[in-house]
Write a protein that holds these residues in place. Structure first.
Motif, mmCIF file in Angstrom:
data_model
loop_
_atom_site.group_PDB
_atom_site.id
_atom_site.type_symbol
_atom_site.label_atom_id
_atom_site.label_comp_id
_atom_site.label_asym_id
_atom_site.label_seq_id
_atom_site.Cartn_x
_atom_site.Cartn_y
_atom_site.Cartn_z
ATOM 1 N N GLY A 1 12.147 6.712 -13.479
ATOM 2 C CA GLY A 1 11.167 6.827 -12.411
ATOM 3 C C GLY A 1 11.519 5.935 -11.253
ATOM 4 N N PRO A 2 10.849 6.117 -10.098
ATOM 5 C CA PRO A 2 11.129 5.312 -8.925
ATOM 6 C C PRO A 2 10.567 3.912 -9.062
ATOM 7 C CG PRO A 2 9.268 6.770 -8.502
ATOM 8 C CD PRO A 2 9.799 7.122 -9.858
ATOM 9 N N ALA A 3 11.026 3.007 -8.163
ATOM 10 C CA ALA A 3 10.527 1.636 -8.189
ATOM 11 C C ALA A 3 9.040 1.626 -7.896
ATOM 12 C CB ALA A 3 11.267 0.803 -7.152
ATOM 13 N N SER A 4 8.298 0.767 -8.586
ATOM 14 C CA SER A 4 6.856 0.640 -8.361
ATOM 15 C C SER A 4 6.439 -0.773 -8.660
ATOM 16 C CB SER A 4 6.096 1.621 -9.253
ATOM 17 O OG SER A 4 6.349 1.331 -10.612
ATOM 18 N N LEU A 5 5.194 -1.088 -8.356
ATOM 19 C CA LEU A 5 4.687 -2.421 -8.661
ATOM 20 C C LEU A 5 4.665 -2.625 -10.171
ATOM 21 C CD1 LEU A 5 1.708 -2.620 -6.166
ATOM 22 C CD2 LEU A 5 3.800 -3.965 -6.093
ATOM 23 N N PRO B 1 -7.202 0.389 -10.276
ATOM 24 C CA PRO B 1 -7.691 1.704 -9.846
ATOM 25 C C PRO B 1 -6.519 2.650 -9.660
ATOM 26 C CG PRO B 1 -7.712 0.145 -8.022
ATOM 27 C CD PRO B 1 -7.364 -0.631 -9.244
ATOM 28 N N PRO B 2 -6.683 3.897 -10.061
ATOM 29 C CA PRO B 2 -5.578 4.841 -9.927
ATOM 30 C C PRO B 2 -5.340 5.203 -8.466
ATOM 31 C CG PRO B 2 -7.544 5.980 -10.623
ATOM 32 C CD PRO B 2 -7.892 4.521 -10.609
ATOM 33 N N LEU B 3 -4.074 5.444 -8.136
ATOM 34 C CA LEU B 3 -3.750 5.922 -6.798
ATOM 35 C C LEU B 3 -4.193 7.376 -6.673
ATOM 36 C CD1 LEU B 3 -0.204 4.428 -6.272
ATOM 37 C CD2 LEU B 3 -2.292 3.768 -5.107
ATOM 38 N N PRO B 4 -4.499 7.837 -5.470
ATOM 39 C CA PRO B 4 -4.927 9.226 -5.290
ATOM 40 C C PRO B 4 -3.809 10.195 -5.637
ATOM 41 C CG PRO B 4 -4.543 8.150 -3.180
ATOM 42 C CD PRO B 4 -4.494 7.081 -4.221
ATOM 43 N N ASP B 5 -4.184 11.412 -5.956
ATOM 44 C CA ASP B 5 -3.226 12.454 -6.313
ATOM 45 C C ASP B 5 -2.436 12.846 -5.064
ATOM 46 O OD1 ASP B 5 -1.802 14.535 -7.254
ATOM 47 O OD2 ASP B 5 -3.524 15.781 -7.814
ATOM 48 N N ILE C 1 -3.728 -0.147 -2.822
ATOM 49 C CA ILE C 1 -2.464 -0.879 -3.032
ATOM 50 C C ILE C 1 -2.686 -2.377 -2.880
ATOM 51 C CG2 ILE C 1 -0.198 -1.312 -2.021
ATOM 52 C CD1 ILE C 1 0.045 1.661 -1.475
ATOM 53 N N ILE C 2 -3.462 -2.776 -1.862
ATOM 54 C CA ILE C 2 -3.728 -4.202 -1.666
ATOM 55 C C ILE C 2 -4.521 -4.764 -2.841
ATOM 56 C CG2 ILE C 2 -4.996 -5.851 -0.232
ATOM 57 C CD1 ILE C 2 -4.194 -4.200 2.200
ATOM 58 N N VAL C 3 -5.502 -4.010 -3.328
ATOM 59 C CA VAL C 3 -6.282 -4.466 -4.484
ATOM 60 C C VAL C 3 -5.384 -4.648 -5.699
ATOM 61 C CG1 VAL C 3 -8.082 -3.780 -6.112
ATOM 62 C CG2 VAL C 3 -8.482 -3.536 -3.658
ATOM 63 N N ARG C 4 -4.456 -3.729 -5.923
ATOM 64 C CA ARG C 4 -3.527 -3.857 -7.050
ATOM 65 C C ARG C 4 -2.647 -5.094 -6.913
ATOM 66 N NH1 ARG C 4 -0.184 1.360 -8.462
ATOM 67 N NH2 ARG C 4 0.545 -0.130 -10.024
ATOM 68 N N ALA C 5 -2.153 -5.356 -5.688
ATOM 69 C CA ALA C 5 -1.314 -6.532 -5.479
ATOM 70 C C ALA C 5 -2.100 -7.820 -5.703
ATOM 71 C CB ALA C 5 -0.724 -6.504 -4.069
ATOM 72 N N GLN D 1 3.659 -11.769 -0.204
ATOM 73 C CA GLN D 1 5.087 -11.703 -0.490
ATOM 74 C C GLN D 1 5.423 -10.463 -1.305
ATOM 75 O OE1 GLN D 1 6.145 -15.365 -2.368
ATOM 76 N NE2 GLN D 1 5.712 -16.623 -0.580
ATOM 77 N N LEU D 2 4.544 -10.127 -2.237
ATOM 78 C CA LEU D 2 4.770 -8.955 -3.088
ATOM 79 C C LEU D 2 4.796 -7.674 -2.261
ATOM 80 C CD1 LEU D 2 5.058 -8.204 -6.118
ATOM 81 C CD2 LEU D 2 2.599 -7.847 -6.159
ATOM 82 N N LEU D 3 3.980 -7.622 -1.223
ATOM 83 C CA LEU D 3 3.887 -6.435 -0.381
ATOM 84 C C LEU D 3 4.821 -6.476 0.817
ATOM 85 C CD1 LEU D 3 0.001 -5.987 -0.386
ATOM 86 C CD2 LEU D 3 1.687 -4.648 -1.655
ATOM 87 N N GLY D 4 5.535 -7.593 1.014
ATOM 88 C CA GLY D 4 6.474 -7.686 2.131
ATOM 89 C C GLY D 4 5.812 -7.837 3.478
ATOM 90 N N ILE D 5 4.618 -8.425 3.518
ATOM 91 C CA ILE D 5 3.929 -8.682 4.775
ATOM 92 C C ILE D 5 3.586 -10.160 4.850
ATOM 93 C CG2 ILE D 5 2.987 -6.348 4.952
ATOM 94 C CD1 ILE D 5 0.335 -7.391 3.901
ATOM 95 N N SER D 6 3.163 -10.613 6.046
ATOM 96 C CA SER D 6 2.806 -12.015 6.200
ATOM 97 C C SER D 6 1.409 -12.276 5.648
ATOM 98 C CB SER D 6 2.865 -12.416 7.678
ATOM 99 O OG SER D 6 1.798 -11.829 8.394
ATOM 100 N N PHE D 7 1.123 -13.548 5.372
ATOM 101 C CA PHE D 7 -0.200 -13.941 4.880
ATOM 102 C C PHE D 7 -1.285 -13.526 5.860
ATOM 103 C CE2 PHE D 7 -3.643 -17.070 4.920
ATOM 104 C CZ PHE D 7 -4.076 -17.000 3.601
ATOM 105 N N ARG D 8 -1.033 -13.689 7.137
ATOM 106 C CA ARG D 8 -2.045 -13.353 8.139
ATOM 107 C C ARG D 8 -2.252 -11.838 8.247
ATOM 108 N NH1 ARG D 8 0.040 -17.988 9.031
ATOM 109 N NH2 ARG D 8 -1.185 -19.702 9.892
ATOM 110 N N GLN D 9 -1.167 -11.080 8.064
ATOM 111 C CA GLN D 9 -1.332 -9.632 8.045
ATOM 112 C C GLN D 9 -2.211 -9.191 6.865
ATOM 113 O OE1 GLN D 9 2.972 -8.851 8.184
ATOM 114 N NE2 GLN D 9 2.591 -7.483 9.887
#
Length: 478
Positions: free
Chosen positions: A402-406, A417-421, A440-444, A457-465
Motif C-alpha cells: 500500500g501507499p505511504a500513510s500516517l 475517525p475514518p477518512l471520507p470515502d 487529518i489534523i485530528v489524527r496527527a 513536524q509530522l504534517l510538514g507544516i510550521s507550528f504557527r500554520q
C-alpha cells in the motif's frame, strides 16, 4: 622611488617609437625590443610593471611571450597589440593569460587607460579594499576556497568572464568581488539585468541617445557603457538578450566604441565585460537563440559557482552573516537546537538567496530572538532525528502492498475517525476538503498525544500554520 618600467616589443620602428614617447610622457621608464630574442633578454635581466607586445614578430608570435610570462610565476601583466579586426587573436591571447589587448591603429587614450590599469595591479590594495573583499563571499569549504583563489587570478586580467551557476548562487556577488580585487576597483560597477529591459528600449539603455533622437528624448543621456566607462559592466542573464541586440553588443565589445542613438560618430569606451546566466549558453547557441561569435567573445574565461547543497559546511558562517544583516545592527537572532541539521537536510533549489528568505521568514515567527525548527517551514526537508522529535510523513515507510500513510496511533490514544470515502465525488468541494483537512489534523494530534510541535513536524507544516488551522477548523484539545 623609481618609476615603473615598461617593456615594449614590436618590430615596426614607427609604432615602437610612438609607444615609447607616449609612455615616457606618462613618467614611465621604457625598454624596447624588436623581436622575441631581445624581449627574453630584457625579461631575464629585470622586472617590469607591464609588457606590451605585438602579436606578430620576426622570430615568432607574441603569444609565445604571453605564455612564457604568465607561466613564469611573475606577477607582471602582459598586453598584446593586435591588427585591426583580429578579434580572434585577441581572444586567444586573453585565454593564454594576457592582461588586455589594444587594436591597431593604436588609440593613445585607450593605451594610457590600459597602462594605468596594469600598473595598479602592482600596487598593494588598501586595507579598506581588502576588508571589503573579505566580506563578500562567505564560507571556508573547499569549493569556496577554490572559488576565491580563482577570482584572485581573474581579477588581474581584463579578459571577459562568463559566470555560470544556478539562480541564487551569488553570480553578481562574484562579479563584484572580481571588480573589487582588480585594477578598476575605484571605477563604476554597473550591473544590468538583460531580461528586464524591453526590447524596444535596449539600444537606448545600453548606448544612450542624443537630445531629440526620438519622441520623448528631451535631454541627452548616457547608456550603460558610458556609465561603466573605466570600470566593469555586468550583463546579468545575458542569454535573454534578443538576437538583434546581440549583434550590436558584439560590435561594441570588439571595437570598444559605441554610438548613441541620433549621433553620427562613435565614442570610445573602456569597460570590462562580465556576463552571467543560469542557462547553458552553449546549448542556446546550438538552438539558435544565442550568437556563436558573441558566445566566444563573452566566454573567454568561465567561472562556475557551486550550488549551496555542494557546500553545506558553510551553513554556520552563512546563517551568522545573514542573521547579523537582518538584525539591522541590533542583537542577531540565534538558531535553536536542530535548526542547522534541518537546514543541512534541505536541498535549497534557490541556493543562498533561498536561505536568506527562509531565515527572514523564520525570524518573523521566532520568539525571543530564537529560531526553532518549526519556524523554518521547510518543504520536504529531512528533520534530524533528535530526542522528542518524530519522523516526517515522508520518512514513514509504506505498509506492505500500500501507499505511504500516517503510522497507526498508539493504543492509549483516542480512536481515529475514518477518512471520507475518496471514491465518491463530493457535492460540496470546499466543505469536503475542510472535513478531510480537519480529520487529518485530528489524527496527527492524536498520534502525538496532542503535542502540537510534533504534530506540525509530522504534517510538514510550521507550528504557527498548525495553530492557525486548528483555530479556523475549531479543533479543541481534549
Amino acid at each position: 622611488m623609481s618609476s615603473p618600467r615598461v617593456l615594449v616589443v614590436d618590430d615596426e620602428d614607427d609604432l615602437r617609437e610612438l609607444l615609447e614617447i607616449t609612455l615616457l610622457k606618462m613618467g614611465l621608464d621604457v625598454d624596447s625590443a624588436a623581436d622575441l630574442r631581445q624581449a627574453r633578454d630584457f625579461l631575464a635581466g629585470g622586472d617590469y610593471g607591464l609588457v606590451l607586445t605585438d602579436m606578430r614578430l620576426p622570430d615568432g608570435l607574441g603569444l609565445e611571450l604571453v605564455r612564457e610570462v604568465t607561466s613564469s610565476g611573475r606577477a607582471t601583466p602582459i598586453a598584446v597589440v593586435t591588427a585591426f579586426g583580429s578579434a580572434d587573436n585577441a581572444v586567444v591571447a586573453l585565454k593564454a593569460g594576457a592582461f588586455d589587448y589594444i587594436s591597431k591603429p593604436v588609440q593613445l587614450d585607450q593605451l594610457r587607460q590600459m597602462v594605468q590599469s596594469a600598473l595598479k595591479l602592482a600596487t598593494p590594495a588598501p586595507a579598506a579594499r581588502e576588508a571589503a573583499v573579505d566580506s563578500r563571499l562567505k564560507g571556508q569549504s573547499a569549493a569556496m576556497q577554490a572559488l576565491r583563489a580563482q577570482i584572485g587570478r581573474l581579477a588581474r586580467s581584463m579578459a571577459p568572464i562568463a559566470i555560470t551557476g544556478e539562480s541564487g548562487s551569488g553570480k553578481e556577488l562574484a562579479a563584484r568581488e572580481i571588480h573589487a580585487q582588480g585594477a578598476r576597483a575605484d571605477k563604476p560597477f554597473i550591473a544590468v539585468n538583460c531580461g528586464a529591459i524591453p526590447e524596444a528600449l535596449m539600444e537606448a539603455e545600453f548606448f544612450g541617445y542624443r537630445k531629440g533622437a526620438f519622441t520623448g528624448a528631451a535631454d541627452e543621456r548616457d547608456g550603460f557603457f558610458q556609465a561603466a566607462n573605466g570600470g566593469t559592466l555586468m550583463l546579468d542573464e545575458v542569454a535573454d538578450l534578443p538576437l538583434a541586440m546581440q549583434v550590436k553588443l558584439l560590435r561594441a565589445i570588439q571595437e570598444r566604441r559605441v554610438r548613441k542613438i541620433g549621433a553620427t560618430a562613435e565614442e570610445p569606451v573602456d569597460v570590462r565585460i562580465v556576463s552571467a546566466t543560469h542557462q547553458d549558453l552553449a546549448r542556446c547557441v546550438e538552438q539558435g537563440k544565442f550568437r556563436q561569435d558573441l558566445f566566444y567573445r563573452l566566454n573567454v574565461i568561465e567561472l562556475a559557482l557551486p550550488p549551496l547543497r555542494a557546500r553545506l559546511d558553510d551553513l554556520p558562517v552563512l546563517t551568522d552573516a545573514i542573521l547579523a544583516r537582518l538584525s539591522g545592527g541590533g542583537q542577531p537572532a540565534v538558531l535553536g537546537p536542530g535548526v542547522l541539521d534541518a537546514l543541512r537536510g534541505y536541498s535549497f533549489p534557490g541556493n543562498v538567496r533561498e536561505l536568506e528568505n527562509v531565515l527572514e521568514r523564520a525570524l518573523a515567527f521566532a520568539n525571543d530572538g530564537v529560531i526553532h525548527v518549526e519556524d523554518l517551514a521547510l518543504k520536504g526537508a529531512k528533520l534530524a532525528a533528535t530526542e522528542g522529535t518524530v519522523p516526517t510523513q515522508a520518512e514513514v515507510p509504506p505498509p506492505p502492498g500500500g501507499p505511504a500513510s500516517l503510522p497507526p496511533a498508539p493504543a492509549a490514544t483516542a480512536p481515529q475517525p475514518p477518512l471520507p470515502d475518496l471514491t465518491v465525488l463530493p457535492s460540496n468541494l470546499p466543505e469536503y476538503l475542510e472535513r478531510v483537512e480537519r480529520e487529518i489534523i485530528v489524527r496527527a494530534l492524536a498520534q502525538t498525544q496532542y503535542n502540537r510541535t510534533q504534530a506540525a513536524q509530522l504534517l510538514g507544516i510550521s507550528f504557527r500554520q498548525l495553530r492557525y488551522q486548528m483555530q479556523k477548523l475549531d479543533i479543541q484539545e481534549p
